[in-house]
Design a protein around this motif. Sequence first.
Motif, mmCIF file in Angstrom:
data_model
loop_
_atom_site.group_PDB
_atom_site.id
_atom_site.type_symbol
_atom_site.label_atom_id
_atom_site.label_comp_id
_atom_site.label_asym_id
_atom_site.label_seq_id
_atom_site.Cartn_x
_atom_site.Cartn_y
_atom_site.Cartn_z
ATOM 1 N N ALA A 234 -7.967 -1.416 14.192
ATOM 2 C CA ALA A 234 -7.375 -0.574 13.149
ATOM 3 C C ALA A 234 -7.877 -0.989 11.770
ATOM 4 C CB ALA A 234 -5.851 -0.659 13.207
ATOM 5 N N ALA A 235 -7.931 -2.303 11.523
ATOM 6 C CA ALA A 235 -8.422 -2.793 10.230
ATOM 7 C C ALA A 235 -9.875 -2.402 10.025
ATOM 8 C CB ALA A 235 -8.269 -4.309 10.159
ATOM 9 N N ALA A 264 -5.564 -4.143 -1.022
ATOM 10 C CA ALA A 264 -4.874 -5.113 -0.168
ATOM 11 C C ALA A 264 -5.657 -5.352 1.122
ATOM 12 C CB ALA A 264 -3.466 -4.627 0.151
ATOM 13 N N ARG A 265 -6.181 -4.277 1.712
ATOM 14 C CA ARG A 265 -6.960 -4.426 2.945
ATOM 15 C C ARG A 265 -8.272 -5.150 2.680
ATOM 16 N NH1 ARG A 265 -6.054 -5.873 7.220
ATOM 17 N NH2 ARG A 265 -4.725 -4.167 7.930
ATOM 18 N N LEU A 266 -8.937 -4.842 1.568
ATOM 19 C CA LEU A 266 -10.197 -5.514 1.234
ATOM 20 C C LEU A 266 -9.989 -7.012 0.997
ATOM 21 C CD1 LEU A 266 -11.826 -2.874 -1.155
ATOM 22 C CD2 LEU A 266 -12.638 -3.538 1.121
ATOM 23 N N GLU A 275 2.048 -7.834 7.872
ATOM 24 C CA GLU A 275 1.840 -8.804 6.800
ATOM 25 C C GLU A 275 1.476 -8.116 5.482
ATOM 26 O OE1 GLU A 275 0.189 -12.582 9.477
ATOM 27 O OE2 GLU A 275 -1.184 -11.021 8.794
ATOM 28 N N LEU A 276 0.614 -7.103 5.561
ATOM 29 C CA LEU A 276 0.220 -6.387 4.346
ATOM 30 C C LEU A 276 1.391 -5.596 3.767
ATOM 31 C CD1 LEU A 276 -3.379 -5.058 5.136
ATOM 32 C CD2 LEU A 276 -2.719 -6.977 3.664
ATOM 33 N N ALA A 277 2.192 -4.995 4.653
ATOM 34 C CA ALA A 277 3.355 -4.226 4.189
ATOM 35 C C ALA A 277 4.330 -5.133 3.464
ATOM 36 C CB ALA A 277 4.030 -3.539 5.375
ATOM 37 N N ILE A 282 6.429 -2.666 0.861
ATOM 38 C CA ILE A 282 6.684 -1.303 1.356
ATOM 39 C C ILE A 282 6.897 -1.387 2.855
ATOM 40 C CG2 ILE A 282 5.301 -0.203 -0.460
ATOM 41 C CD1 ILE A 282 3.071 0.135 1.583
ATOM 42 N N SER A 283 7.322 -0.286 3.453
ATOM 43 C CA SER A 283 7.551 -0.290 4.896
ATOM 44 C C SER A 283 6.220 -0.273 5.649
ATOM 45 C CB SER A 283 8.391 0.921 5.314
ATOM 46 O OG SER A 283 7.654 2.116 5.117
ATOM 47 N N LYS A 284 6.288 -0.725 6.885
ATOM 48 C CA LYS A 284 5.092 -0.727 7.725
ATOM 49 C C LYS A 284 4.592 0.695 7.962
ATOM 50 C CE LYS A 284 3.583 -2.291 12.326
ATOM 51 N NZ LYS A 284 4.019 -2.993 13.558
ATOM 52 N N SER A 285 5.521 1.616 8.201
ATOM 53 C CA SER A 285 5.132 3.009 8.433
ATOM 54 C C SER A 285 4.553 3.627 7.162
ATOM 55 C CB SER A 285 6.336 3.825 8.916
ATOM 56 O OG SER A 285 7.378 3.809 7.943
ATOM 57 N N GLY A 286 5.096 3.207 6.005
ATOM 58 C CA GLY A 286 4.566 3.725 4.741
ATOM 59 C C GLY A 286 3.137 3.275 4.506
#
Length: 302
Positions: A234-235, A264-266, A275-277, A282-286
Amino acid sequence: MPNISGHDIKLEIIRSRLKGEECSALIAGFVRACMTLSISRGGGWTLQLDCQSDEVKAYIADAILRMYKISPKSEKGVFEYRDCAQLLKLMGVFTADGDGIEVADSTDEAYASAYIRGAFLACGSFSARDTDGSDEHKGGGGYHLEFSVLSENLADSLIALLESTDIRFRKMVRADKFVVYAKDSENICNCLALMKLGKFVLKLNDTVVALSVKKAVNRRMNCDIANMTRTANAAGDVLDAIERIRTRRGLDSLSPKLLEAADARLNSPESSLTELAYELDISKSGLKHRFDKIIEIAADID
């Protein structure tokens, strides 16, 4: 796997010295499971017993001598008792009926333990193959305990006797024999317990527990690896999309929220979505929705 063999079990059985009716029941179980009957020249019945090993041979000969005061003619592991109709009646194995001999009723269930021990000495075996316990459909991690007899009636009587003590065995035909067997650790342990082989029950139970723990660890590791693979894939998709946007349009073309997610992903290409959420509050789904939007934008770029 437990260091147990059918030979080990038989050696443990013959270490016991039974008295009275228990000894008679063991002899009856042994004789019924491995006997061969023939008619001698004089018209009497001759009983032959295949003892398979010297240890079993000595044990059974001693038991019959103590109980019935008779010694066998012995040759190459086979006992022979001539004019044995009376002996068979005393053993509770057969009853005379005119000129013939017919099978007597099964031994009293109260002496099932000794009877089953005798049957195992005659025709029992146990095996355990090396396994990591992953073959759950085989039950118990590759164990197999069986009694192999020539008579279907005897196979059925063994099953009935075991069932009377809540032990479930099955029956199958192998070549010219009828095999009464179990492959699951529960019924095998119960059968060993019935035969008063407590130390083997403990060994087998310890191994079952160890295999269960190993299976649980393997399942958890496989789950973790699968999750890591999904996260990496996914990443990778998101990183590819971000790179496409950066080279074709520039990341400034993204909305502030999408740019925040892209940065954030970069900055953390190996972090999970969770972890990023958390980092972005923010929420994981968001966050997933933002990444999906970035992939969608990248896919629309010519």
